[in-house]
Motif scaffolding. Sequence first.
Motif: not given
Length: 283
Positions: A180, A182, A187-190, A257
């Motif tokens: 993952k 980020n 954090d949420w996944a980029m 991002n």
Amino acid sequence: MIPAEFDYVAPDSLDAALGALRDGGEDAKVLAGGHSLIPLMKLRLAAPSLLVDLRRVPGLSGVQRENGAFRIGPMTTHSAVEANADLGLASIVAATIADAQVRHRGTIGGSIAHGDPASDMPAVMLAAEGTMTVRGPGGERQVAAADFFRDYLTTAVEDGEILTGLTLPALDGYGFAYRKFNRRREDWAMVAVCALVKKAGDGSCEDVRIGLTNMGSVPLRASTAEAALRGRPLDPDSIAAAAEQAAEGTDPPGDLNATPDYKRHLARVLSRRVLEEAAAAAA
Ligand SMILES: Cc1cc2nc3c(=O)[nH]c(=O)nc-3n(C[C@H](O)[C@H](O)[C@H](O)COP(=O)(O)OP(=O)(O)OC[C@H]3O[C@@H](n4cnc5c(N)ncnc54)[C@H](O)[C@@H]3O)c2cc1C
């Protein structure tokens, strides 16, 4: 922010929960862990008139193995999935969701029903070719993961329906891995990529599944890369050649991002890494 006013019920049976949803009409919403819905309500991006809390409905949480698959209750928390090493890929993926507080409240069913393409678990259900059980006024139906995620925040769960179970094939003998990307750990996944790899007796790739997170409006399979590796030796060259095709057919959204091109680059790099790890771990 303070949410708009709403009514709240916590029924003690599935039938009562379905009845409350029916009576509440299209503005009634199911509440599971509340870690996606409540933030949306606080931002006034959602304003349900009624919340039907599932926490008192019996039989909706826990994990059982039967007939080569795990039956997972939708109210099973991320931390319970994380703690159950038998769940393999799902367990290591759950450990990457947010922080301990979120994992203790958020549920696997909430994550799947919410249908956010940046969530970690939908791509796991897709890659493992899992099935969702949905109950509504018309009875119960099974929906394959490939048909479940319809669009951004849109799934096969219709108004008035409840996701009542997830079936995750055990895929014994498959090696698995998850990466993952980020900026900060919670954090949420980029972009994130999961892989499941099965080795044939001669060491070649008998089967491979690659799940992509945040590479489109729904979770995706990297089907072109999978086809490129199936039947090939599981060596670094074959893996690298397959991973180069991991972004084929994707349409990742640009955001603060990352540009779409950078996300495609990440999908290729992460795919190579998870394929190498999953191949090394395969029995
Ligand atoms: C700070 C923060 C960071 C986070 N980071 C991540 C992350 O890195 N990765 C990740 O994957 N998630 C992340 N999340 C989301 C988290 O995983 C949520 O728990 C999850 O997305 C939703 O689960 P929930 O149980 O909280 O569902 P809820 O918020 O209660 O519900 C979400 C939606 O699903 C519906 N729903 C829930 N259960 C059912 C059901 N059984 N049947 C029908 N509909 C149902 C609800 O009506 C609602 O529309 C984060 C959340 C927060 C607050």
